[in-house]
Design a protein around this motif. Structure first.
Motif, short mmCIF file in Angstrom:
data_model
loop_
_atom_site.label_atom_id
_atom_site.label_comp_id
_atom_site.label_asym_id
_atom_site.label_seq_id
_atom_site.Cartn_x
_atom_site.Cartn_y
_atom_site.Cartn_z
N LEU C 152 -10.26 7.69 9.88
CA LEU C 152 -9.64 6.91 8.80
C LEU C 152 -10.65 6.56 7.70
O LEU C 152 -10.28 6.41 6.54
CB LEU C 152 -8.99 5.63 9.37
N SER C 153 -11.91 6.43 8.07
CA SER C 153 -12.92 6.07 7.06
C SER C 153 -13.23 7.23 6.11
O SER C 153 -13.70 7.00 5.00
CB SER C 153 -14.21 5.61 7.75
N ALA C 154 -12.97 8.44 6.53
CA ALA C 154 -13.35 9.60 5.71
C ALA C 154 -12.18 10.43 5.23
O ALA C 154 -12.35 11.28 4.33
CB ALA C 154 -14.32 10.48 6.51
N ALA C 155 -11.00 10.21 5.78
CA ALA C 155 -9.86 11.09 5.50
C ALA C 155 -9.54 11.25 4.01
O ALA C 155 -9.31 12.38 3.55
CB ALA C 155 -8.64 10.61 6.28
N ARG C 253 -12.50 4.21 -4.89
CA ARG C 253 -11.46 3.20 -4.63
C ARG C 253 -10.07 3.79 -4.84
O ARG C 253 -9.16 3.59 -4.04
CB ARG C 253 -11.70 2.00 -5.54
N GLU C 254 -9.93 4.54 -5.91
CA GLU C 254 -8.62 5.09 -6.20
C GLU C 254 -8.15 6.06 -5.12
O GLU C 254 -7.00 6.03 -4.70
CB GLU C 254 -8.66 5.79 -7.57
N PHE C 255 -9.06 6.91 -4.68
CA PHE C 255 -8.70 7.84 -3.61
C PHE C 255 -8.20 7.10 -2.37
O PHE C 255 -7.21 7.47 -1.76
CB PHE C 255 -9.89 8.73 -3.23
N TYR C 256 -8.92 6.04 -1.99
CA TYR C 256 -8.54 5.32 -0.77
C TYR C 256 -7.23 4.57 -0.94
O TYR C 256 -6.37 4.59 -0.05
CB TYR C 256 -9.68 4.38 -0.33
N HIS C 257 -7.08 3.90 -2.07
CA HIS C 257 -5.83 3.15 -2.27
C HIS C 257 -4.63 4.10 -2.31
O HIS C 257 -3.58 3.82 -1.73
CB HIS C 257 -5.91 2.31 -3.55
N GLU C 258 -4.80 5.20 -2.99
CA GLU C 258 -3.71 6.17 -3.09
C GLU C 258 -3.36 6.73 -1.71
O GLU C 258 -2.19 6.80 -1.33
CB GLU C 258 -4.13 7.30 -4.05
N PHE C 259 -4.38 7.10 -0.99
CA PHE C 259 -4.16 7.75 0.30
C PHE C 259 -3.45 6.83 1.29
O PHE C 259 -2.62 7.27 2.08
CB PHE C 259 -5.52 8.19 0.88
N TYR C 260 -3.80 5.55 1.23
CA TYR C 260 -3.27 4.62 2.23
C TYR C 260 -2.17 3.70 1.70
O TYR C 260 -1.81 2.73 2.34
CB TYR C 260 -4.42 3.78 2.81
N LYS C 261 -1.64 4.02 0.52
CA LYS C 261 -0.75 3.04 -0.10
C LYS C 261 0.51 2.73 0.71
O LYS C 261 1.03 1.64 0.63
CB LYS C 261 -0.40 3.47 -1.53
N ASP C 262 0.99 3.68 1.49
CA ASP C 262 2.20 3.40 2.29
C ASP C 262 1.90 3.26 3.78
O ASP C 262 2.80 3.43 4.60
CB ASP C 262 3.22 4.52 2.08
N LYS C 263 0.68 3.01 4.09
CA LYS C 263 0.31 2.93 5.50
C LYS C 263 0.16 1.46 5.89
O LYS C 263 -0.82 0.81 5.50
CB LYS C 263 -1.02 3.66 5.74
N PHE C 265 -0.71 -0.22 8.40
CA PHE C 265 -1.79 -0.76 9.24
C PHE C 265 -3.19 -0.46 8.72
O PHE C 265 -4.19 -0.76 9.38
CB PHE C 265 -1.64 -0.27 10.69
N VAL C 266 -3.27 0.14 7.54
CA VAL C 266 -4.59 0.32 6.92
C VAL C 266 -4.69 -0.63 5.74
O VAL C 266 -3.86 -0.60 4.83
CB VAL C 266 -4.81 1.77 6.46
N ARG C 267 -5.69 -1.48 5.78
CA ARG C 267 -5.90 -2.42 4.68
C ARG C 267 -7.19 -2.02 3.96
O ARG C 267 -8.28 -2.16 4.51
CB ARG C 267 -6.03 -3.86 5.21
N VAL C 268 -7.04 -1.49 2.75
CA VAL C 268 -8.22 -1.16 1.94
C VAL C 268 -8.63 -2.45 1.24
O VAL C 268 -7.86 -3.03 0.48
CB VAL C 268 -7.91 -0.05 0.93
N VAL C 269 -9.84 -2.92 1.53
CA VAL C 269 -10.26 -4.24 1.06
C VAL C 269 -11.39 -4.14 0.04
O VAL C 269 -12.07 -3.12 -0.05
CB VAL C 269 -10.69 -5.14 2.25
N ASP C 270 -11.57 -5.21 -0.70
CA ASP C 270 -12.61 -5.22 -1.73
C ASP C 270 -13.96 -5.70 -1.21
O ASP C 270 -14.97 -5.57 -1.88
CB ASP C 270 -12.17 -6.12 -2.89
N ASP C 271 -13.94 -6.29 -0.04
CA ASP C 271 -15.22 -6.72 0.53
C ASP C 271 -15.57 -5.82 1.72
O ASP C 271 -15.07 -4.69 1.79
CB ASP C 271 -15.15 -8.20 0.92
N ILE C 272 -16.41 -6.28 2.59
CA ILE C 272 -16.85 -5.43 3.71
C ILE C 272 -16.15 -5.87 4.99
O ILE C 272 -16.26 -7.03 5.38
CB ILE C 272 -18.39 -5.51 3.89
N PRO C 273 -15.42 -4.97 5.60
CA PRO C 273 -14.66 -5.32 6.80
C PRO C 273 -15.58 -5.75 7.94
O PRO C 273 -16.75 -5.37 7.99
CB PRO C 273 -13.96 -4.01 7.19
N SER C 274 -15.03 -6.52 8.85
CA SER C 274 -15.76 -6.85 10.07
C SER C 274 -14.78 -6.96 11.22
O SER C 274 -13.56 -6.98 11.02
CB SER C 274 -16.57 -8.13 9.89
N LEU C 275 -15.31 -7.00 12.42
CA LEU C 275 -14.45 -6.96 13.61
C LEU C 275 -13.54 -8.17 13.70
O LEU C 275 -12.42 -8.09 14.19
CB LEU C 275 -15.31 -6.87 14.87
#
Lengths: 337, 337, 337, 337
Positions: C152-155, C253-263, C265-275
């Motif tokens: 998911l991080s590279a798709a 950013r655009e690639f990720y938002h576009e790719f996951y826009k209808d998914k 359970f994937v949250r593309v965030v502006d900060d750095i994710p953590s567990l």
């Protein structure tokens, strides 16, 4: 320089004995035995000793050990030590047994551990703060980890014959359960958890009872409940003590300071001890408060279960037994934070 | 015996310097300064030093410090050290600066730290394994914590001019962020978590780059990403290294063993290092593998950020600067487990 | 209401399937099998399910399971699943296999897992975000935990055929190693530690490679190194991605938002994710930065290895296979902090 | 559907209320207020709610809140709640106050919290298991975290008027201290540590005393000592109970089972409860033993301090006050391991 041997050196107390003895100016680690790991490098098991301890585990007879060592630490499980200890002791070899086999009176031991004692023998209970006679002994039974913290938390009041009832609620790090993985020590079970166990039946109660009772033979109302907490090392004991008559905080403080004034490893503090300040060190920190509502005295003691609760205390015993200053090699600060 | 001073002794590196110096046979802790805590007992802040360090924090002028000390450790924040260091150095006083102020070339420092340097001065970068000339210096800039582990993980290949590209993915304990509580260090945020930060912009990249570039002036493709993990101490660096030509594991091993053969605090190991085996000690453990699929070399280094990554390394520098054996007072085993 | 069965329900993924299915409005937990624990209450093993799941483990034949269940989750080890799965599938029973047995092409599986496949069969790789065709399937191979976060991080960049090289440096909680205690999961070894393992040889690399390669058949330079960190749950993957040409943060950013826009359970965030923000939930959080020095793109993804990395994703698959909304029963917030 | 408001929603109990209410079929989160964060997205603070809670914090007058909400949870500090609560309550708005302001009799409150009460008012103490009359109330004072676990551990014996003395030794996760970082919550201080505090003076003792005294007006010998342990969530209370006459384990068991037989969130178990099995859930697990030596009864209770000890219990109150089934939205399993 004296030569030291460690029998059963593959566990945590064995590793810790070596870590600490490396820092001792007068001791050479002559041998570390392990039947199972004989021939393997000690530092394959205790990786933190790589580059510092270059010997291999050996599988030696008691007599070979005795022949090579001036002092022997026995770090095997209870029930096993009793078959080795008697063969290790002689005129030239001092022995410190870290197992439970010689801490209790034989009759009590047999009942509590539910086994016949193969080689009964009297031994001094090596809690140096209460047993200075250690210095004249060639064999000492090193105290259990919980009893060390619990007894030290209550001894000044017991010695003054002031105690009526005591509840020791102890919180231990998980190394107390040993180097082998169990369900209890499985990280997903232990992390973020607190697990009470043997709420009323832990064997260490008998050591606590025996030693407090030795200070005040009328005092027997001893209650003990252990817990494991998410910590590698350390035991914090919260002693809820009830005295025959209510005491002031000033009186309590005076008893503790007086009792421990010449004891280099007991620090009576004005705040509340915690594990962090003793981690890796041989200190026992003790603090307290008096409950204005009920008269209860709450004493908190903190030790590192592997150091003051085991290997450090064993070396403290060795120092006295061998005529060194009590603190030799042990004046190390906690690894804190 | 020499007299040591610690400027800015209220933080973790100050506490750690004292813990370690207590174990040093030739050093007396002459003074520990803190403007804010002047007059308070050092052991009120560093409770693990109770009974061991009995001095109070002082607020001294550089010249007073200089007058009383043979060696001074400067443990104040970057930007502050530069105003103190020049006044501390003289013919009789050696100085080790643990801040970032003198690690980088001045022009780089000013750009990376976004400030003018008040007192530029050349200093040896005190990574002893790469800079044996430390022994002739009276002023040394002690390396950053991340750079220590990262540089040591790649130096043998850089020195052989084999590196093409490097990615250092580091996992640090939270003490790297200091003694003052923050949202990042808040237990509910840090426990059970991993937090990457400054994914591409951490200042320590410049130290890594500078030192590897010094070994191979054609090598500049350095990438660095730090993370904090739920650990008090330690930095594990996973170095993903790409060489100009593929190398065998045997070749890699030979380079590392050869490069570090006389370095007492680097242990090149056959397995994979972890934080546990270096906790509280001055060792840097290094292990590696070669990726059969891609030729990538994965090197893992483990240090204690407060010891080899700060205070221990500072004492290692002191030992050389003062003519002691490099390992004096530092041959202590990790507090493990 | 449909009836669900869990084969091999005594482990963590089994417990987690039940925790989550309890929250599903259309699913009844019909049976939980365990050969070893047959006859024992499920909640004796999974104590958090006391009062909620009142069934006993059963030891059932595949055909009995098939007869009672509309959907079956297979949560047994790799190598075992392949002997059960084919007998479970029929016209009325859908199967989701959480093992590795059907994720890879058979020839690759046999090589990587070093065994002959007893019952080869094609299966959709159930990473719903990349394989919407799951909805038409009656058998799905649920992805591995590391591959879920890594892929998911590279798709988005792989799908755009922009990737040149990828290094996935993953940090996992210890539940990934299962419910049985090992030296690695022993609290004194795991706490305060970071342990890298299989630096270059972890089998999950093949899943990552297969799926990214499916998106871009010219892209094969995939590197993967896993670590365990002191966390019960969670995988944080730091993906160091190198593209054919440098990209701006905005483009990424655009690639990720576009790719996951209808998914969902994937949250593309502006900060750095953590567990912390995904613990116990089915979300995958993704954030990123572009390295101004080298052009490297650093993508960080965070999942709960037991939820999005296993049981939650399995239910997500079930939802689509059974015609429910993808999020049914899964819109639960992380247990945070 | 009813509309719920949360006043003071930026802290842990606010976040937890939202996490749980998301799972409630009949409740809409109408507003979450925070003076300080007004205008910011709720999910910027509570990142685990991203994609689930899309509202912003508002800064509303009590009357605006009242106008928009059927039920209001007040999650502001003690001393502040008393100024808001009276303005929130009206015929159409039910209020649950999570602060300490209305839990104690006013005279006791003023003494214990050392302040004058601005708006005294009677409130039911919302420990549903003891106060079923909650269902007829429009205002309820939600119990403190420690008192919840302590009272439930002793209530069956107090109600039977069997208790003579009680010592509650509690071990709490650090979220009990709130969302703002402190020295106590600093990871290097909290990890691997246990910290006792307010050994004899914690205010929660008064809640415990009040409620047990309500069950048995002759019983007043209540002792309480809290500790923080390295856990994000959870309170384990070890209740050392002394009865007027010795009791058998069977008798104790019968009292507990009988007392809690219709209480859906109390699980009386045959083994020893721990935090893991209740993490994130509204359950209180209770187990016990009788000390053969001294007659002491040791009861162990485990709750999640943020759920049964705060937000979950508040929703349990809401369910009853609003005519829903007590368990609606709360039959969620612990996130375990």
């Amino acid at each position: 320089m004296i030569n030291a041997g460690i029998v059963g050196a593959s566990g945590y107390t064995g590793g810790e004995l070596m870590r600490l003895l490396l820092n001792h100016p007068y001791v050479n680690i002559e041998t570390a035995t392990s039947r199972r790991l004989s021939g393997e490098a000690v530092s394959d098991t205790h990786k933190h000793l790589r580059g510092l301890v270059d010997i291999e585990f050996e599988d030696l007879s008691p007599e070979d050990i005795r022949g090579r060592c001036d002092v022997v630490f026995v770090a095997v499980p209870h029930g096993t030590a009793m078959n080795i200890v008697p063969e290790l002791i002689d005129d030239n070899t001092k022995v410190i047994d870290l197992s439970a086999d010689y801490r209790l009176k034989t009759s009590i031991f047999e009942k509590v551990y539910n086994m016949e004692h193969a080689n009964p023998r009297d031994a001094v209970f090596g809690l140096v703060e209460l047993h200075p006679e250690v210095k004249d002994e060639s064999f000492v039974a090193n105290p259990g980890c919980y009893p060390t913290g619990a007894i030290l938390s209550a001894a000044p009041l017991a010695a003054a014959k002031l105690l009526k009832m005591a509840i020791f609620d102890s919180k231990s790090g998980i190394t107390g359960a040993g180097i082998n993985p169990t369900m209890a020590s499985h990280y997903p079970n232990m992390a973020e958890n607190v697990q009470a166990y043997k709420l009323t039946t832990h064997r260490h109660r008998e050591e606590i009872l025996q030693e407090l009772n030795r200070l005040d033979n009328a005092f027997t109302d001893v209650n003990f409940t252990p817990h494991v907490v998410p910590s590698i090392r350390g035991i914090l004991t919260t002693a809820h003590l009830f005295t025959k008559e209510k005491m002031s905080l000033e009186d309590v403080r005076e008893f503790y300071h007086e009792f421990y004034k010449d004891k280099p490893f007991v620090r009576v503090v004005d705040d509340i001890p915690s594990l962090s300040a003793v981690r890796g060190s041989n200190f026992c920190d003790i603090g307290f408060e008096v409950d204005a509502n009920t008269g209860r005295i709450v004493v908190v003691s903190a030790i590192d279960n592997l150091v003051k609760g085991a290997s450090g205390q064993a070396i403290q015993n060795m120092n006295l037994m061998c005529g060194f200053d009590e603190t030799t090699g042990l004046r190390i600060a906690a690894t804190s934070p």
